[in-house]
Write a protein that holds these residues in place. Sequence first.
Motif, PDB file in Angstrom:
ATOM      1  N   ARG A 151      66.359  -1.543  -3.577  1.00  7.76           N
ATOM      2  CA  ARG A 151      67.175  -2.192  -3.973  1.00  7.76           C
ATOM      3  C   ARG A 151      68.150  -1.884  -2.960  1.00  7.76           C
ATOM      4  N   THR A 152      68.947  -2.553  -1.879  1.00 13.64           N
ATOM      5  CA  THR A 152      69.382  -1.530  -1.257  1.00 13.64           C
ATOM      6  C   THR A 152      71.676  -1.712  -1.366  1.00 13.64           C
ATOM      7  N   ALA A 153      72.071  -1.189  -0.817  1.00 11.89           N
ATOM      8  CA  ALA A 153      73.496  -1.508  -1.605  1.00 11.89           C
ATOM      9  C   ALA A 153      74.246  -0.577  -0.348  1.00 11.89           C
ATOM     10  N   VAL A 154      76.198  -0.631  -0.532  1.00 16.21           N
ATOM     11  CA  VAL A 154      76.384  -0.105   0.654  1.00 16.21           C
ATOM     12  C   VAL A 154      78.001   0.004  -1.110  1.00 16.21           C
ATOM     13  N   LEU A 155      78.650   0.979  -0.605  1.00 18.27           N
ATOM     14  CA  LEU A 155      79.552   2.111  -1.599  1.00 18.27           C
ATOM     15  C   LEU A 155      80.885   1.679  -1.255  1.00 18.27           C
ATOM     16  N   ASP A 156      81.810   0.885  -1.699  1.00 20.87           N
ATOM     17  CA  ASP A 156      83.726   0.721  -1.144  1.00 20.87           C
ATOM     18  C   ASP A 156      84.098   2.310  -1.161  1.00 20.87           C
ATOM     19  N   TRP A 157      84.266   2.670  -0.635  1.00 22.87           N
ATOM     20  CA  TRP A 157      84.486   4.322  -1.164  1.00 22.87           C
ATOM     21  C   TRP A 157      85.586   4.352  -1.914  1.00 22.87           C
ATOM     22  N   HIS A 158      87.006   3.475  -1.526  1.00 19.37           N
ATOM     23  CA  HIS A 158      88.270   3.319  -1.597  1.00 19.37           C
ATOM     24  C   HIS A 158      87.966   3.185  -3.288  1.00 19.37           C
ATOM     25  N   SER A 159      86.930   1.549  -3.278  1.00 21.12           N
ATOM     26  CA  SER A 159      87.220   1.124  -5.429  1.00 21.12           C
ATOM     27  C   SER A 159      85.516   1.922  -5.876  1.00 21.12           C
ATOM     28  N   ARG A 160      84.946   2.209  -4.910  1.00 20.44           N
ATOM     29  CA  ARG A 160      83.731   2.566  -5.895  1.00 20.44           C
ATOM     30  C   ARG A 160      82.987   2.067  -6.894  1.00 20.44           C
ATOM     31  N   THR A 161      82.803   0.401  -5.672  1.00 17.75           N
ATOM     32  CA  THR A 161      82.101  -1.095  -5.916  1.00 17.75           C
ATOM     33  C   THR A 161      80.949  -0.479  -5.676  1.00 17.75           C
ATOM     34  N   LEU A 162      79.679  -0.960  -6.061  1.00 15.35           N
ATOM     35  CA  LEU A 162      78.536  -1.032  -5.280  1.00 15.35           C
ATOM     36  C   LEU A 162      78.116  -2.198  -5.074  1.00 15.35           C
ATOM     37  N   GLU A 163      77.990  -2.473  -4.111  1.00 17.43           N
ATOM     38  CA  GLU A 163      77.294  -4.031  -3.306  1.00 17.43           C
ATOM     39  C   GLU A 163      75.658  -3.600  -2.770  1.00 17.43           C
ATOM     40  N   THR A 164      75.571  -4.644  -2.926  1.00 16.82           N
ATOM     41  CA  THR A 164      73.715  -4.929  -2.890  1.00 16.82           C
ATOM     42  C   THR A 164      73.587  -5.893  -1.360  1.00 16.82           C
ATOM     43  N   VAL A 165      72.714  -5.768  -1.015  1.00 16.99           N
ATOM     44  CA  VAL A 165      72.655  -6.180   0.950  1.00 16.99           C
ATOM     45  C   VAL A 165      71.704  -6.378   0.978  1.00 16.99           C
ATOM     46  N   ASN A 166      70.876  -7.357   1.357  1.00 19.94           N
ATOM     47  CA  ASN A 166      69.856  -8.067   1.645  1.00 19.94           C
ATOM     48  C   ASN A 166      68.953  -6.952   2.614  1.00 19.94           C
TER      49      ASN A 166
END
Length: 372
Positions: free
Chosen positions: A342-357
Motif C-alpha cells: 500500500r502507498t499513501a501520503v499524509l496531509d501533515w496539517h490534518s494528519r489525514t492518511l490518503e492512499t495513492v495508486n
Amino acid sequence: MYTNVTRLPIEKRIDWLFNLADRHGATFRSPDAWLARERYLAEHPTAIAVLKCMDGRINLSVMTNTPTGILMPFRNLGGAFDLGWPHLGEVLAHHVQGWISSGRRVLFLVTYHYSKGDPHRGCAGFNYDTEAAFAHTKVIRRQMEQIFGAGHATIYPLICGIETDEDTIVVHGSTGEKLDLSQLTPDESETLEPRLAALLPDMPPQMRADLLPLLLGNLENIARVREQARRHERQLEIEHREWMICVGRGFDFLHTPNQALIIGPYSPNLDVPIGKAGGIIQSNMRGGRIPDDGFLLLASVPYMEIGMDRARAELKSIFLARFAAEVLRNEFPALSEKMFVRTAVLDWHSRTLETVNDNLTEGDRSQIAASF
C-alpha cells in the motif's frame, strides 16, 4: 486487543490499520485538540523534536501528557541516525529553518531506551546493549553541535533515556550527571525547576521552562503506570508479533506495541534495514507468532501543501514502496509472494492518511530501474 489483531486475516489487519489512522486523524482535527495545541504553543514556544526508535512503546506525548502534535517525531529502526545522511540532513535543516524563521528555539530530544526489569525488553536494534545505544546518542549530539554550533543558545541537543517498564524519562546533563525521574515522587515536583537549572546550566531559561512541563507530565504518568502495575493491568512481556513493514514518514498514529517495523527514509543504504525487517517478518511467520497468510508493506510520505508538494510526495511514496518491494523480492522471494503493498501520503496539517495508486506502466518502471 493488539494481540488479537495479529491473529486476524491479513485483509482484516490492513483494514484495522487504516481505521486506526482515520481515528487518529479525526482526534487530531477535533476542535478540542486544535485548541489544546494552540494554547500549549502560545505558552511554550520552544519547538521540540524527538529522535527515537521505531518501538511502539516510545510514545513521548503519552509519557509526558503533552497534546498530540507538539512533539515532532523522527523514527527509525533501532533509533539509528547519522546526520551525514543526505536526506536526514535535508529534512532536519528544513524543519529547523522553519522554526528559527518564526523566532522559535529548537530542543532536540535524542533518545535511547531500555528496560530495568529485563535487558531483552530493551532495544533490539542495539542488540539490547544499553551502553551502545547511549554511546550512539552522544555521537548524534556531537554531530548536531558540529552543524548547529556548540553554544546551545538556539539549538539544544538533549540526551534522554527512556525506561519502558515504567515509562520513565532520564535526562542527561551537560556535565555527565543525570536526572532519573523514577527516583522522584509527585510531591517533589516543585524541586524539578532548580534541579533542571543545576543539571542544564547552558540551556536557555525559556527552553528549560518549556522542557519542565514534559517532565512534570512524566512524573504524573509514572505514578499512573505504577498504579496500573499494582492492579496487574500493565503487560511487560509482550511477544514480538510485527506483521507490517512501514517505510517513510508519517506513522505517528502507529504507537501500538510490536505491530510494525518502521524504517525512516533517511539512510542512503535503505536496503539494509529493509532486509533486516524482512528477516523479522519471516521469523515471526515461521515461529507461528503471526499468520502466514500475508504481511503488509506500507510506504508513506507527508506533504505540507496541496499541488506540487503533494504530487511530489506521491512519487516519493511510490518510489519507496517499489524500492522496498524489490529488496524484499530479491532477499526473500518466497516471503514476498505473501506481500501486500500500500502507498499513501499524509496531509501533515490534518494528519489525514490518503492512499495513492501507482499509475506507472511496466515500461516506465523498467526505464527507471535501468537508470540506476
